[in-house]
Design a protein around this motif. Sequence first.
Motif, PDB file in Angstrom:
ATOM      1  N   ALA A 277      26.094  -6.411 -14.042  1.00 21.35           N
ATOM      2  CA  ALA A 277      26.007  -7.747 -14.637  1.00 21.35           C
ATOM      3  C   ALA A 277      24.971  -7.853 -15.759  1.00 21.35           C
ATOM      4  O   ALA A 277      25.248  -8.476 -16.794  1.00 21.35           O
ATOM      5  CB  ALA A 277      25.732  -8.789 -13.557  1.00 21.35           C
ATOM      6  N   PRO A 278      23.762  -7.260 -15.622  1.00 23.53           N
ATOM      7  CA  PRO A 278      22.769  -7.401 -16.711  1.00 23.53           C
ATOM      8  C   PRO A 278      23.202  -6.761 -18.026  1.00 23.53           C
ATOM      9  O   PRO A 278      22.621  -7.067 -19.072  1.00 23.53           O
ATOM     10  CB  PRO A 278      21.541  -6.695 -16.140  1.00 23.53           C
ATOM     11  CG  PRO A 278      21.708  -6.733 -14.656  1.00 23.53           C
ATOM     12  CD  PRO A 278      23.182  -6.599 -14.446  1.00 23.53           C
ATOM     13  N   TYR A 279      24.203  -5.874 -17.988  1.00 25.60           N
ATOM     14  CA  TYR A 279      24.642  -5.198 -19.209  1.00 25.60           C
ATOM     15  C   TYR A 279      25.766  -5.950 -19.927  1.00 25.60           C
ATOM     16  O   TYR A 279      26.171  -5.549 -21.013  1.00 25.60           O
ATOM     17  CB  TYR A 279      25.141  -3.783 -18.890  1.00 25.60           C
ATOM     18  CG  TYR A 279      24.061  -2.843 -18.416  1.00 25.60           C
ATOM     19  CD1 TYR A 279      23.176  -2.253 -19.324  1.00 25.60           C
ATOM     20  CD2 TYR A 279      23.923  -2.536 -17.072  1.00 25.60           C
ATOM     21  CE1 TYR A 279      22.189  -1.385 -18.889  1.00 25.60           C
ATOM     22  CE2 TYR A 279      22.939  -1.667 -16.631  1.00 25.60           C
ATOM     23  CZ  TYR A 279      22.078  -1.096 -17.546  1.00 25.60           C
ATOM     24  OH  TYR A 279      21.098  -0.247 -17.119  1.00 25.60           O
ATOM     25  N   SER A 280      26.302  -6.993 -19.314  1.00 22.20           N
ATOM     26  CA  SER A 280      27.460  -7.661 -19.894  1.00 22.20           C
ATOM     27  C   SER A 280      27.090  -8.383 -21.183  1.00 22.20           C
ATOM     28  O   SER A 280      25.953  -8.822 -21.371  1.00 22.20           O
ATOM     29  CB  SER A 280      28.065  -8.656 -18.896  1.00 22.20           C
ATOM     30  OG  SER A 280      27.150  -9.687 -18.620  1.00 22.20           O
ATOM     31  N   SER A 281      28.071  -8.497 -22.075  1.00 28.51           N
ATOM     32  CA  SER A 281      27.862  -9.149 -23.365  1.00 28.51           C
ATOM     33  C   SER A 281      28.841 -10.295 -23.508  1.00 28.51           C
ATOM     34  O   SER A 281      30.026 -10.155 -23.212  1.00 28.51           O
ATOM     35  CB  SER A 281      28.055  -8.155 -24.506  1.00 28.51           C
ATOM     36  OG  SER A 281      28.113  -8.817 -25.749  1.00 28.51           O
ATOM     37  N   ARG A 282      28.377 -11.431 -23.957  1.00 32.14           N
ATOM     38  CA  ARG A 282      29.251 -12.576 -24.182  1.00 32.14           C
ATOM     39  C   ARG A 282      30.019 -12.455 -25.497  1.00 32.14           C
ATOM     40  O   ARG A 282      30.902 -13.249 -25.781  1.00 32.14           O
ATOM     41  CB  ARG A 282      28.427 -13.864 -24.212  1.00 32.14           C
ATOM     42  CG  ARG A 282      27.790 -14.214 -22.871  1.00 32.14           C
ATOM     43  CD  ARG A 282      26.898 -15.437 -23.010  1.00 32.14           C
ATOM     44  NE  ARG A 282      26.231 -15.774 -21.757  1.00 32.14           N
ATOM     45  CZ  ARG A 282      26.707 -16.615 -20.861  1.00 32.14           C
ATOM     46  NH1 ARG A 282      27.860 -17.186 -21.075  1.00 32.14           N
ATOM     47  NH2 ARG A 282      26.038 -16.893 -19.765  1.00 32.14           N
ATOM     48  N   VAL A 285      32.099  -7.450 -27.921  1.00 27.04           N
ATOM     49  CA  VAL A 285      32.124  -6.385 -28.923  1.00 27.04           C
ATOM     50  C   VAL A 285      31.294  -5.215 -28.426  1.00 27.04           C
ATOM     51  O   VAL A 285      30.395  -5.377 -27.592  1.00 27.04           O
ATOM     52  CB  VAL A 285      31.587  -6.862 -30.293  1.00 27.04           C
ATOM     53  CG1 VAL A 285      32.462  -7.946 -30.868  1.00 27.04           C
ATOM     54  CG2 VAL A 285      30.142  -7.343 -30.172  1.00 27.04           C
ATOM     55  N   LEU A 286      31.599  -4.003 -28.939  1.00 28.16           N
ATOM     56  CA  LEU A 286      30.822  -2.807 -28.626  1.00 28.16           C
ATOM     57  C   LEU A 286      29.804  -2.617 -29.745  1.00 28.16           C
ATOM     58  O   LEU A 286      30.035  -1.876 -30.695  1.00 28.16           O
ATOM     59  CB  LEU A 286      31.742  -1.602 -28.481  1.00 28.16           C
ATOM     60  CG  LEU A 286      32.808  -1.708 -27.381  1.00 28.16           C
ATOM     61  CD1 LEU A 286      33.715  -0.493 -27.401  1.00 28.16           C
ATOM     62  CD2 LEU A 286      32.160  -1.880 -26.017  1.00 28.16           C
ATOM     63  N   ALA A 287      28.670  -3.320 -29.623  1.00 32.16           N
ATOM     64  CA  ALA A 287      27.695  -3.344 -30.715  1.00 32.16           C
ATOM     65  C   ALA A 287      26.440  -2.545 -30.421  1.00 32.16           C
ATOM     66  O   ALA A 287      25.733  -2.152 -31.340  1.00 32.16           O
ATOM     67  CB  ALA A 287      27.322  -4.789 -31.041  1.00 32.16           C
ATOM     68  N   ASN A 288      26.143  -2.298 -29.144  1.00 30.90           N
ATOM     69  CA  ASN A 288      24.917  -1.583 -28.803  1.00 30.90           C
ATOM     70  C   ASN A 288      25.141  -0.772 -27.529  1.00 30.90           C
ATOM     71  O   ASN A 288      26.184  -0.905 -26.877  1.00 30.90           O
ATOM     72  CB  ASN A 288      23.746  -2.567 -28.632  1.00 30.90           C
ATOM     73  CG  ASN A 288      24.031  -3.630 -27.592  1.00 30.90           C
ATOM     74  OD1 ASN A 288      24.404  -3.322 -26.467  1.00 30.90           O
ATOM     75  ND2 ASN A 288      23.866  -4.903 -27.963  1.00 30.90           N
ATOM     76  N   PRO A 289      24.202   0.088 -27.141  1.00 31.71           N
ATOM     77  CA  PRO A 289      24.397   0.939 -25.957  1.00 31.71           C
ATOM     78  C   PRO A 289      24.728   0.162 -24.684  1.00 31.71           C
ATOM     79  O   PRO A 289      25.539   0.611 -23.874  1.00 31.71           O
ATOM     80  CB  PRO A 289      23.059   1.679 -25.837  1.00 31.71           C
ATOM     81  CG  PRO A 289      22.541   1.722 -27.233  1.00 31.71           C
ATOM     82  CD  PRO A 289      22.959   0.425 -27.857  1.00 31.71           C
ATOM     83  N   ASN A 290      24.103  -0.997 -24.496  1.00 32.79           N
ATOM     84  CA  ASN A 290      24.386  -1.772 -23.293  1.00 32.79           C
ATOM     85  C   ASN A 290      25.843  -2.199 -23.223  1.00 32.79           C
ATOM     86  O   ASN A 290      26.454  -2.244 -22.150  1.00 32.79           O
ATOM     87  CB  ASN A 290      23.488  -3.016 -23.243  1.00 32.79           C
ATOM     88  CG  ASN A 290      22.080  -2.680 -22.801  1.00 32.79           C
ATOM     89  OD1 ASN A 290      21.815  -1.571 -22.349  1.00 32.79           O
ATOM     90  ND2 ASN A 290      21.159  -3.625 -22.939  1.00 32.79           N
ATOM     91  N   ASN A 291      26.429  -2.537 -24.380  1.00 28.93           N
ATOM     92  CA  ASN A 291      27.835  -2.919 -24.399  1.00 28.93           C
ATOM     93  C   ASN A 291      28.718  -1.761 -23.969  1.00 28.93           C
ATOM     94  O   ASN A 291      29.696  -1.952 -23.229  1.00 28.93           O
ATOM     95  CB  ASN A 291      28.250  -3.378 -25.794  1.00 28.93           C
ATOM     96  CG  ASN A 291      27.475  -4.591 -26.287  1.00 28.93           C
ATOM     97  OD1 ASN A 291      27.276  -4.757 -27.479  1.00 28.93           O
ATOM     98  ND2 ASN A 291      27.015  -5.437 -25.374  1.00 28.93           N
ATOM     99  N   TYR A 292      28.390  -0.539 -24.428  1.00 25.37           N
ATOM    100  CA  TYR A 292      29.171   0.637 -24.043  1.00 25.37           C
ATOM    101  C   TYR A 292      29.000   0.942 -22.565  1.00 25.37           C
ATOM    102  O   TYR A 292      29.947   1.320 -21.868  1.00 25.37           O
ATOM    103  CB  TYR A 292      28.762   1.849 -24.883  1.00 25.37           C
ATOM    104  CG  TYR A 292      29.372   1.862 -26.251  1.00 25.37           C
ATOM    105  CD1 TYR A 292      30.626   2.416 -26.466  1.00 25.37           C
ATOM    106  CD2 TYR A 292      28.701   1.308 -27.337  1.00 25.37           C
ATOM    107  CE1 TYR A 292      31.192   2.419 -27.732  1.00 25.37           C
ATOM    108  CE2 TYR A 292      29.265   1.299 -28.609  1.00 25.37           C
ATOM    109  CZ  TYR A 292      30.512   1.858 -28.799  1.00 25.37           C
ATOM    110  OH  TYR A 292      31.076   1.861 -30.046  1.00 25.37           O
ATOM    111  N   ILE A 293      27.781   0.801 -22.038  1.00 26.10           N
ATOM    112  CA  ILE A 293      27.521   1.024 -20.610  1.00 26.10           C
ATOM    113  C   ILE A 293      28.390   0.087 -19.774  1.00 26.10           C
ATOM    114  O   ILE A 293      29.055   0.485 -18.817  1.00 26.10           O
ATOM    115  CB  ILE A 293      26.030   0.822 -20.282  1.00 26.10           C
ATOM    116  CG1 ILE A 293      25.194   1.943 -20.903  1.00 26.10           C
ATOM    117  CG2 ILE A 293      25.799   0.760 -18.775  1.00 26.10           C
ATOM    118  CD1 ILE A 293      23.693   1.703 -20.800  1.00 26.10           C
TER     119      ILE A 293
END
Length: 303
Positions: A277-282, A285-293
């Motif tokens: 959950a802490p890695y989710s993006s609103r 888009v795949l913009a940073n490492p957390n988005n890919y994780i």
Amino acid sequence: AVEVFTPASPFGQILTVVANLGEMIFFYIESVATELNITRARNIESIYGLSRLTGHDPTRGISARGIIGLRLNEKASQINGNYVQINNLAEVEVAENGLTYFLRFDNDYVRLEKSNKDFINVELIQGKLETQNFTGTGRDLQSFNIVTKEGTDNDYVIVKVDGQRYENVNSLYDMDRDMKAVMVKSSMTGGISIFFGNQQFGFRPPLGSSIEVTYLKTRGAAGNISGNKSMTLSFKDSGSTPSGEDVDLNEYLAINITRNPNLGSNTEDPDFTRLIAPYSSRSFVLANPNNYIYYLRKYNAFS
């Protein structure tokens, strides 16, 4: 006379009750504080609800899906008419696990011709369909909560307004102006939540409109039948002839197992929800490492 004060005396009993009530109040306060922290929450509904606030949509479950081929067998020559019709969503029971599946076609029915000896491939999906109905309020951003007692398929949710199917989208910003679309999310209190638009984004159901929500109750990974293991299918629904007579499909069908039901998955593990959950993006888009994780870890939803 000397009076002895004990818990058995009237005032002692009152004090005992007040003390117990006080302990219960503090217990509930502590429980509420604990359930507001996703890393310490114990209730599954709390974990899923808090993850929804981060933008993460917990996977409710995924039904096992397979493909089977159908055609009429030699005994079908006894049937009156040139074909047997099978309606869409006909139910089937698999003896190997005792679970209910259903057939899904692109049309309302398929017709198996006596003269055709080729197998017609159809999709076999584990689960039972259930429908709940609501009434439109005519307001912007209408939302409705579908309460379910069992796990539901994450993808199979069909929303119709006055008989017209609405497209499922991930975000309000995916709705064009007056677009007949709906957001379907895991509810923060359990079950499924649906959200409509506000005319600028999407379309709001009119006042008094009939809203029908059909969802699939699934047993998740229990519906998987691994490898090329043979299956014994028992049809619960009947077919029909051109004259409308009922036909026992178990007696007149030949079945070819093209692909066993697989890729079913249970409801998302709460421990996995805490982690992802802490890695989710609103922003979707795949913009940073957390988005890919976040994106790659979601593939764990499959069995």
